[in-house]
Design a protein around this motif. Structure first.
Motif, PDB file in Angstrom:
ATOM      1  N   UNK A   8       0.856  -1.185   0.000  1.00 40.49           N
ATOM      2  CA  UNK A   8       0.000   0.000   0.000  1.00 40.49           C
ATOM      3  C   UNK A   8       0.889   1.231   0.000  1.00 40.49           C
ATOM      4  N   UNK A   9       0.389   2.309  -0.597  1.00 40.11           N
ATOM      5  CA  UNK A   9       1.231   3.494  -0.682  1.00 40.11           C
ATOM      6  C   UNK A   9       1.595   4.038   0.697  1.00 40.11           C
ATOM      7  N   UNK A  10       0.773   3.764   1.709  1.00 42.13           N
ATOM      8  CA  UNK A  10       1.094   4.251   3.056  1.00 42.13           C
ATOM      9  C   UNK A  10       2.007   3.287   3.811  1.00 42.13           C
ATOM     10  N   UNK A  11       2.149   2.056   3.308  1.00 43.98           N
ATOM     11  CA  UNK A  11       3.050   1.078   3.924  1.00 43.98           C
ATOM     12  C   UNK A  11       3.829   0.396   2.797  1.00 43.98           C
ATOM     13  N   UNK A  12       4.759   1.094   2.169  1.00 46.09           N
ATOM     14  CA  UNK A  12       5.501   0.497   1.048  1.00 46.09           C
ATOM     15  C   UNK A  12       6.411  -0.634   1.515  1.00 46.09           C
ATOM     16  N   UNK A  13       6.583  -1.603   0.638  1.00 47.72           N
ATOM     17  CA  UNK A  13       7.445  -2.738   0.932  1.00 47.72           C
ATOM     18  C   UNK A  13       8.847  -2.474   0.392  1.00 47.72           C
ATOM     19  N   UNK A  14       9.860  -2.728   1.193  1.00 50.18           N
ATOM     20  CA  UNK A  14      11.243  -2.530   0.755  1.00 50.18           C
ATOM     21  C   UNK A  14      11.590  -3.555  -0.320  1.00 50.18           C
ATOM     22  N   UNK A  15      12.382  -3.173  -1.314  1.00 49.45           N
ATOM     23  CA  UNK A  15      12.797  -4.130  -2.351  1.00 49.45           C
ATOM     24  C   UNK A  15      13.543  -5.314  -1.748  1.00 49.45           C
ATOM     25  N   UNK A  16      13.327  -6.493  -2.315  1.00 51.88           N
ATOM     26  CA  UNK A  16      14.004  -7.707  -1.872  1.00 51.88           C
ATOM     27  C   UNK A  16      15.144  -8.004  -2.843  1.00 51.88           C
ATOM     28  N   UNK A  17      16.362  -8.159  -2.362  1.00 52.40           N
ATOM     29  CA  UNK A  17      17.487  -8.356  -3.280  1.00 52.40           C
ATOM     30  C   UNK A  17      17.419  -9.641  -4.080  1.00 52.40           C
ATOM     31  N   UNK A  18      16.590 -10.593  -3.648  1.00 55.00           N
ATOM     32  CA  UNK A  18      16.496 -11.874  -4.355  1.00 55.00           C
ATOM     33  C   UNK A  18      15.403 -11.880  -5.413  1.00 55.00           C
ATOM     34  N   UNK A  19      14.609 -10.811  -5.480  1.00 60.85           N
ATOM     35  CA  UNK A  19      13.422 -10.825  -6.327  1.00 60.85           C
ATOM     36  C   UNK A  19      13.393  -9.649  -7.289  1.00 60.85           C
ATOM     37  N   UNK A  20      12.721  -9.862  -8.410  1.00 56.29           N
ATOM     38  CA  UNK A  20      12.383  -8.806  -9.360  1.00 56.29           C
ATOM     39  C   UNK A  20      10.871  -8.758  -9.473  1.00 56.29           C
ATOM     40  N   UNK A  21      10.356  -7.649  -9.986  1.00 51.78           N
ATOM     41  CA  UNK A  21       8.912  -7.539 -10.146  1.00 51.78           C
ATOM     42  C   UNK A  21       8.583  -6.514 -11.215  1.00 51.78           C
TER      43      UNK A  21
ATOM     44  N   UNK B 161      -1.233  -1.497  -4.271  1.00 54.79           N
ATOM     45  CA  UNK B 161      -0.441  -1.628  -5.495  1.00 54.79           C
ATOM     46  C   UNK B 161       0.019  -3.073  -5.662  1.00 54.79           C
ATOM     47  N   UNK B 162      -0.360  -3.667  -6.785  1.00 52.83           N
ATOM     48  CA  UNK B 162      -0.030  -5.065  -7.051  1.00 52.83           C
ATOM     49  C   UNK B 162       1.111  -5.157  -8.053  1.00 52.83           C
ATOM     50  N   UNK B 163       2.054  -6.058  -7.774  1.00 51.25           N
ATOM     51  CA  UNK B 163       3.180  -6.318  -8.655  1.00 51.25           C
ATOM     52  C   UNK B 163       3.258  -7.816  -8.950  1.00 51.25           C
ATOM     53  N   UNK B 164       3.721  -8.141 -10.153  1.00 50.22           N
ATOM     54  CA  UNK B 164       4.018  -9.531 -10.497  1.00 50.22           C
ATOM     55  C   UNK B 164       5.471  -9.769 -10.116  1.00 50.22           C
ATOM     56  N   UNK B 165       5.689 -10.753  -9.262  1.00 44.41           N
ATOM     57  CA  UNK B 165       7.005 -10.949  -8.654  1.00 44.41           C
ATOM     58  C   UNK B 165       7.559 -12.324  -9.015  1.00 44.41           C
ATOM     59  N   UNK B 166       8.881 -12.376  -9.188  1.00 41.77           N
ATOM     60  CA  UNK B 166       9.555 -13.622  -9.533  1.00 41.77           C
ATOM     61  C   UNK B 166      11.007 -13.500  -9.088  1.00 41.77           C
ATOM     62  N   UNK B 167      11.718 -14.607  -9.114  1.00 44.53           N
ATOM     63  CA  UNK B 167      13.121 -14.588  -8.679  1.00 44.53           C
ATOM     64  C   UNK B 167      13.961 -13.735  -9.619  1.00 44.53           C
ATOM     65  N   UNK B 168      14.909 -13.021  -9.055  1.00 52.93           N
ATOM     66  CA  UNK B 168      15.790 -12.178  -9.867  1.00 52.93           C
ATOM     67  C   UNK B 168      16.515 -13.036 -10.900  1.00 52.93           C
ATOM     68  N   UNK B 169      16.492 -12.582 -12.132  1.00 53.60           N
ATOM     69  CA  UNK B 169      17.103 -13.319 -13.222  1.00 53.60           C
ATOM     70  C   UNK B 169      16.128 -14.167 -14.011  1.00 53.60           C
ATOM     71  N   UNK B 170      14.918 -14.389 -13.462  1.00 51.51           N
ATOM     72  CA  UNK B 170      13.956 -15.281 -14.107  1.00 51.51           C
ATOM     73  C   UNK B 170      12.993 -14.556 -15.037  1.00 51.51           C
ATOM     74  N   UNK B 171      13.102 -13.250 -15.144  1.00 51.42           N
ATOM     75  CA  UNK B 171      12.122 -12.493 -15.923  1.00 51.42           C
ATOM     76  C   UNK B 171      12.079 -12.859 -17.393  1.00 51.42           C
ATOM     77  N   UNK B 172      13.212 -13.322 -17.946  1.00 48.91           N
ATOM     78  CA  UNK B 172      13.242 -13.684 -19.363  1.00 48.91           C
ATOM     79  C   UNK B 172      12.904 -15.151 -19.608  1.00 48.91           C
ATOM     80  N   UNK B 173      12.610 -15.895 -18.557  1.00 51.65           N
ATOM     81  CA  UNK B 173      12.195 -17.285 -18.764  1.00 51.65           C
ATOM     82  C   UNK B 173      10.873 -17.282 -19.528  1.00 51.65           C
ATOM     83  N   UNK B 174      10.757 -18.045 -20.603  1.00 48.10           N
ATOM     84  CA  UNK B 174       9.530 -17.982 -21.415  1.00 48.10           C
ATOM     85  C   UNK B 174       8.246 -18.232 -20.622  1.00 48.10           C
TER      86      UNK B 174
END
Length: 299
Positions: free
Chosen positions: A150-163, A263-276
């Motif tokens: 939520x914009x009033x409680x933002x989540x800190x980025x996770x170094x293991x994940x991309x979104x 705010x909704x994000x699609x999240x996956x492991x860092x580096x996996x974004x190009x997996x088909x």
């Protein structure tokens, strides 16, 4: 050469804090985890761990190695994505996680599209709270997940994940139709219906009330927004309900739009974004979000 499986254990010790927790996450015994970490320390040739009372903590060198480990794991994910693209065609299991209102609204059309366009994919869905998403992705229990903050409680980025951003929703104050109110401050004396302690919904509701200058009086806890709305209709209190969860509210409920966004994000492991398979899921979810309702705003 350092062993990647042992590096993963070190990373998880930094994240989870205890060898017992790492053992549980990997279904090992604590003794086995300790032996693997000791072997990693011998491979490294420097101290990675140190005793702090009855606990084991990372040395500065160990913490630095964890940061390198995140890079290594992301590179392995990217390598896997490259190989999958080279093989051509989409097949195999894709484990998708989402919070309940997304499972009910966004996921069904996305799953239909994926099954139609990529019939060899084996799609598996798990419903879970957003606070549980990072661990599930890191532990490979999920491949793709819908998470929100939520914009009033933002989540800190996770170094293991991309979104990638998916959508932003208005959050409504749900009140009994007979209650005179237009803002959060107007319901400071009302009873409240919150999610269970420890859930993001619970945290956000409390924080929003604090920003409005009061602490909510909590009468009921419910983790299903349909149940929350039913309790509001019964005059049992007021609640915060995001747009995707509103559906067709029961009679006796009035919805007041707030200057508050989920705010909704699609999240996956860092580096996996190009997996088909991951890319196909991302595309299908974006299409579902566009088609679901014109009032939902792309993030």
């Amino acid at each position: 050469m350092l062993d990647v499986r042992r590096l993963r254990l070190l990373r998880d010790l930094a994240r989870l804090g205890t060898i017992a927790a790492v053992a549980e996450a990997h279904t090992y015994t604590p003794s086995a985890v300790s032996q693997q970490l000791a072997a990693l320390q011998r491979e490294a040739g420097v101290a990675l761990l140190e005793r702090a009372g009855r606990r084991v903590t990372l040395t500065p060198t160990g913490e630095a190695l964890v940061r390198h480990t995140e890079v290594v794991l992301a590179a392995l994910e990217a390598a896997d994505a490259t190989l999958a693209a080279a093989r051509g065609g989409l097949s195999g299991t894709v484990r998708i996680g989402a919070y309940p209102s997304a499972v009910r609204t966004l996921l069904p059309p996305a799953l239909v599209a994926l099954a139609r366009d990529h019939p060899a994919l084996d799609l598996m869905v798990t419903e879970l709270d957003p606070v549980d998403v990072p661990d599930a992705l890191r532990d490979r229990r999920l491949d793709v997940a819908l998470a929100h903050d939520y914009d009033v409680v933002p989540t800190a980025p996770d170094p293991a994940l991309d979104s990638t951003p998916l959508l932003a929703e208005t959050v409504y104050l749900a009140v009994p139709a007979t209650l005179v109110a237009e803002t959060l401050a107007d319901v400071r004396q009302a009873d409240w219906i919150l999610g269970s302690p420890g859930t993001l919904c619970h945290t956000v509701a409390r924080h929003a009330c604090q920003l409005a200058g009061f602490r909510p009086t909590v009468r009921h806890h419910a983790d299903d927004f349909t149940a929350m709305l039913a309790l509001v209709a019964a005059g049992q209190g007021v609640a915060l309900v995001p747009e995707l969860a509103v559906g067709r509210p029961p009679e006796g409920v009035r919805l007041i739009p707030l200057d508050l966004r989920r705010r909704t994000r699609i999240t996956y492991r860092k580096g996996a974004g190009d997996h088909p398979a991951v890319a196909a899921c991302v595309a299908a979810l974006h299409a579902a979000a566009r088609d679901h309702a014109p009032v939902l705003r792309p993030a």
